[in-house]
Design a protein around this motif. Structure first.
Motif, PDB file in Angstrom:
ATOM      1  N   ASN A   2      78.207  29.977  17.357  1.00  0.00           N
ATOM      2  CA  ASN A   2      77.089  30.705  17.488  1.00  0.00           C
ATOM      3  C   ASN A   2      76.465  30.514  16.856  1.00  0.00           C
ATOM      4  N   MET A   3      74.438  30.963  16.820  1.00  0.00           N
ATOM      5  CA  MET A   3      73.176  31.168  16.208  1.00  0.00           C
ATOM      6  C   MET A   3      73.622  31.954  15.231  1.00  0.00           C
ATOM      7  N   ASN A   4      72.883  31.992  13.747  1.00  0.00           N
ATOM      8  CA  ASN A   4      72.150  33.297  13.092  1.00  0.00           C
ATOM      9  C   ASN A   4      71.556  34.146  13.970  1.00  0.00           C
ATOM     10  N   LYS A   5      73.038  35.520  13.910  1.00  0.00           N
ATOM     11  CA  LYS A   5      72.957  36.506  14.851  1.00  0.00           C
ATOM     12  C   LYS A   5      71.256  37.384  14.149  1.00  0.00           C
ATOM     13  N   GLU A   6      71.038  37.611  13.147  1.00  0.00           N
ATOM     14  CA  GLU A   6      69.647  37.939  12.716  1.00  0.00           C
ATOM     15  C   GLU A   6      68.240  37.109  13.874  1.00  0.00           C
ATOM     16  N   LEU A   7      68.216  35.859  14.032  1.00  0.00           N
ATOM     17  CA  LEU A   7      67.698  35.483  15.145  1.00  0.00           C
ATOM     18  C   LEU A   7      67.278  36.912  16.118  1.00  0.00           C
ATOM     19  N   TYR A   8      68.246  36.999  16.620  1.00  0.00           N
ATOM     20  CA  TYR A   8      68.540  37.621  18.263  1.00  0.00           C
ATOM     21  C   TYR A   8      66.417  38.909  17.279  1.00  0.00           C
ATOM     22  N   ASN A   9      67.731  39.371  16.487  1.00  0.00           N
ATOM     23  CA  ASN A   9      66.296  40.946  16.117  1.00  0.00           C
ATOM     24  C   ASN A   9      65.172  40.431  15.517  1.00  0.00           C
ATOM     25  N   MET A  10      65.073  39.188  15.289  1.00  0.00           N
ATOM     26  CA  MET A  10      63.389  38.705  15.205  1.00  0.00           C
ATOM     27  C   MET A  10      62.368  38.351  16.372  1.00  0.00           C
ATOM     28  N   ILE A  11      63.293  38.537  18.221  1.00  0.00           N
ATOM     29  CA  ILE A  11      62.844  38.037  19.243  1.00  0.00           C
ATOM     30  C   ILE A  11      62.242  39.325  19.445  1.00  0.00           C
ATOM     31  N   PHE A  12      62.639  41.097  18.975  1.00  0.00           N
ATOM     32  CA  PHE A  12      61.679  41.789  19.582  1.00  0.00           C
ATOM     33  C   PHE A  12      60.671  42.149  18.574  1.00  0.00           C
ATOM     34  N   LYS A  13      60.142  41.625  17.227  1.00  0.00           N
ATOM     35  CA  LYS A  13      58.830  41.044  16.099  1.00  0.00           C
ATOM     36  C   LYS A  13      58.512  40.192  15.999  1.00  0.00           C
ATOM     37  N   ARG A  14      58.700  39.107  16.977  1.00  0.00           N
ATOM     38  CA  ARG A  14      57.027  37.498  17.067  1.00  0.00           C
ATOM     39  C   ARG A  14      56.589  37.989  17.618  1.00  0.00           C
ATOM     40  N   LYS A  15      55.501  37.567  17.168  1.00  0.00           N
ATOM     41  CA  LYS A  15      54.372  36.961  18.058  1.00  0.00           C
ATOM     42  C   LYS A  15      53.502  36.188  18.217  1.00  0.00           C
ATOM     43  N   SER A  16      52.411  35.185  18.728  1.00  0.00           N
ATOM     44  CA  SER A  16      52.036  34.060  18.715  1.00  0.00           C
ATOM     45  C   SER A  16      50.480  34.228  18.107  1.00  0.00           C
ATOM     46  N   PHE A  17      50.491  33.446  16.410  1.00  0.00           N
ATOM     47  CA  PHE A  17      49.322  34.274  16.304  1.00  0.00           C
ATOM     48  C   PHE A  17      48.376  32.821  16.471  1.00  0.00           C
ATOM     49  N   HIS A  18      47.399  33.431  17.752  1.00  0.00           N
ATOM     50  CA  HIS A  18      46.448  31.878  18.002  1.00  0.00           C
ATOM     51  C   HIS A  18      45.348  31.663  16.852  1.00  0.00           C
ATOM     52  N   LEU A  19      45.347  32.829  16.385  1.00  0.00           N
ATOM     53  CA  LEU A  19      44.018  32.509  14.348  1.00  0.00           C
ATOM     54  C   LEU A  19      45.138  33.901  13.978  1.00  0.00           C
ATOM     55  N   PHE A  20      44.990  32.758  13.017  1.00  0.00           N
ATOM     56  CA  PHE A  20      45.292  33.394  11.615  1.00  0.00           C
ATOM     57  C   PHE A  20      43.846  34.049  11.046  1.00  0.00           C
ATOM     58  N   ARG A  21      44.348  35.198  11.531  1.00  0.00           N
ATOM     59  CA  ARG A  21      42.955  36.525  11.157  1.00  0.00           C
ATOM     60  C   ARG A  21      43.310  37.304  10.199  1.00  0.00           C
ATOM     61  N   ASN A  22      42.618  37.920   9.082  1.00  0.00           N
ATOM     62  CA  ASN A  22      43.192  39.483   8.308  1.00  0.00           C
ATOM     63  C   ASN A  22      45.184  39.188   8.367  1.00  0.00           C
ATOM     64  N   ILE A  23      45.039  38.486   7.457  1.00  0.00           N
ATOM     65  CA  ILE A  23      46.657  37.896   7.120  1.00  0.00           C
ATOM     66  C   ILE A  23      47.071  38.420   5.948  1.00  0.00           C
ATOM     67  N   GLY A  24      45.215  39.206   5.095  1.00  0.00           N
ATOM     68  CA  GLY A  24      45.965  38.754   3.790  1.00  0.00           C
ATOM     69  C   GLY A  24      45.568  37.936   3.186  1.00  0.00           C
ATOM     70  N   GLU A  25      46.540  37.865   1.320  1.00  0.00           N
ATOM     71  CA  GLU A  25      46.126  36.714   0.753  1.00  0.00           C
ATOM     72  C   GLU A  25      47.087  35.896  -0.161  1.00  0.00           C
ATOM     73  N   GLU A  26      48.399  36.686   0.818  1.00  0.00           N
ATOM     74  CA  GLU A  26      50.159  36.055   0.327  1.00  0.00           C
ATOM     75  C   GLU A  26      49.929  34.409   0.618  1.00  0.00           C
ATOM     76  N   SER A  27      50.042  33.381   0.007  1.00  0.00           N
ATOM     77  CA  SER A  27      50.813  32.223   0.072  1.00  0.00           C
ATOM     78  C   SER A  27      52.024  31.937   0.520  1.00  0.00           C
ATOM     79  N   ILE A  28      52.528  30.856   1.167  1.00  0.00           N
ATOM     80  CA  ILE A  28      54.070  30.329   1.475  1.00  0.00           C
ATOM     81  C   ILE A  28      54.308  29.409   0.168  1.00  0.00           C
ATOM     82  N   SER A  29      54.631  29.960  -0.978  1.00  0.00           N
ATOM     83  CA  SER A  29      55.602  29.057  -2.009  1.00  0.00           C
ATOM     84  C   SER A  29      55.987  27.727  -1.374  1.00  0.00           C
ATOM     85  N   THR A  30      55.814  27.045  -2.435  1.00  0.00           N
ATOM     86  CA  THR A  30      56.530  25.454  -2.904  1.00  0.00           C
ATOM     87  C   THR A  30      58.346  25.771  -2.160  1.00  0.00           C
TER      88      THR A  30
END
Length: 253
Positions: A2-30
Motif C-alpha cells: 500500500n501507498m502512504n495513506k496521507e497521499l489520498y487526502n491530498m487528492i482533494f487539495k491538489r491543483k495544477s498551478f498553470h502559472l506560479f503567480r501571487n504565491i508569496g515569497e517563500e522558497s523551497i529550501s535545500t
C-alpha cells in the motif's frame, strides 16, 4: 504494497498551478530538495523492474517558464509500460509535494539540456514552487472541470472510487480513460476518441496519454486502499497503438 495513506487526502487539495503567480515569497529550501529526493526513493512503482531516477534543477535549466522555482526531471529506462510507470510514480510525488505546500504542474512539453541521466532517458518534468498559503490550493475539487462519471465508467459505480478517480490530472485535461465494471472486476482502458486530440500535437497524444493512465492508476489504487477494498492487479502491455480503446490493467476485487 500500500501507498502512504496521507497521499489520498491530498487528492482533494491538489491543483495544477498553470502559472506560479501571487504565491508569496517563500522558497523551497535545500533541505526540502534533499527530502524530495529521499521520498522519491520510497515510492511504490507500478513496474518494479523498470529503473527510474529524478533530478531537481533550477527553472532556468529547462524551457518551462511558468514562474516556478525548480523542475523535477523524471528519467526512465525505456521498457514496456515505462510511461505508465513514470505517471504512477510521478503522481505519488505530486501528492507528497502538495502535503508540503509545494505547488506543482506536470509540464509535458518542457525540455532540458540533460536528455539522459545515469543511462536513463528524460521522460517528463514537474514544475514546483513553494506556496505561502494552503488556501491557494484547491478549495472544492468537485468544482473542477472533469468528465461526468458515466463518460469514464461503464457498469455499476463504486462509491468512493468512481466519483474520485475522475479527478486525476491528465495532459490538456484529456482524461483518456474508461473503466468497465462487471461482477468484481475492473477493466481499465486508455481511451482515445477518434478524430479528437485537443491542442496536443498529433504525434504526442499517445505518449502523454500513457503517462496519464499511470496517474489514473495511482488514483485508483489510493481510492481502493482508502476504502479497504482488497484487489489484485494484472497489467497489460500498451504498445501505444492508435486504437480507440487499449487495455492497460485488470483489477480483481
Amino acid at each position: 504494497m500500500n501507498m502512504n495513506k496521507e497521499l489520498y487526502n491530498m487528492i482533494f487539495k491538489r491543483k495544477s498551478f498553470h502559472l506560479f503567480r501571487n504565491i508569496g515569497e517563500e522558497s523551497i529550501s535545500t533541505n526540502e530538495v534533499e527530502q524530495i529526493e529521499r521520498v522519491y526513493r520510497t515510492l511504490i512503482p507500478l513496474c518494479p523492474e523498470i529503473k527510474t531516477a529524478i533530478r531537481i534543477v533550477p527553472a532556468a535549466e529547462t524551457t518551462c517558464k511558468r514562474g516556478q522555482q525548480y523542475c523535477i526531471l523524471l528519467y526512465s529506462e525505456k521498457k514496456d509500460d515505462y510511461l505508465q510507470n513514470i505517471g504512477y510514480l510521478g503522481e505519488q510525488l505530486d501528492l507528497y509535494l502538495v502535503s508540503q505546500n509545494i505547488g506543482t504542474l506536470w509540464f509535458g512539453i518542457g525540455k532540458t539540456d540533460e536528455p539522459s541521466y545515469e543511462e536513463l532517458d528524460f521522460v517528463i518534468m514537474i514544475a514546483i514552487s513553494k506556496i505561502d498559503d494552503e488556501k491557494k490550493f484547491r478549495k472544492d475539487m468537485y468544482k473542477s472541470k472533469r468528465k461526468p462519471i458515466d463518460e469514464i465508467w461503464i457498469g455499476e459505480p463504486i462509491k468512493g472510487i468512481s466519483d474520485i478517480v475522475r479527478f486525476a490530472p491528465s495532459a490538456c485535461n484529456t482524461q483518456p480513460w474508461i473503466v468497465e465494471h462487471a461482477d468484481s472486476t475492473l477493466k481499465v482502458y486508455r481511451y482515445k476518441k477518434q478524430g479528437k486530440r485537443g491542442i496536443m500535437p498529433a504525434d504526442k497524444v499517445t505518449f502523454y496519454n500513457q503517462i496519464d493512465i499511470g496517474i489514473f492508476l495511482c488514483f485508483l489504487d489510493l481510492c481502493l486502499q482508502h476504502e479497504a477494498i482488497p484487489y489484485e492487479t494484472q497489467l497489460y502491455t500498451d504498445n501505444g497503438l492508435d486504437h480507440e480503446k487499449t487495455m492497460n490493467a485488470v483489477y480483481k476485487m
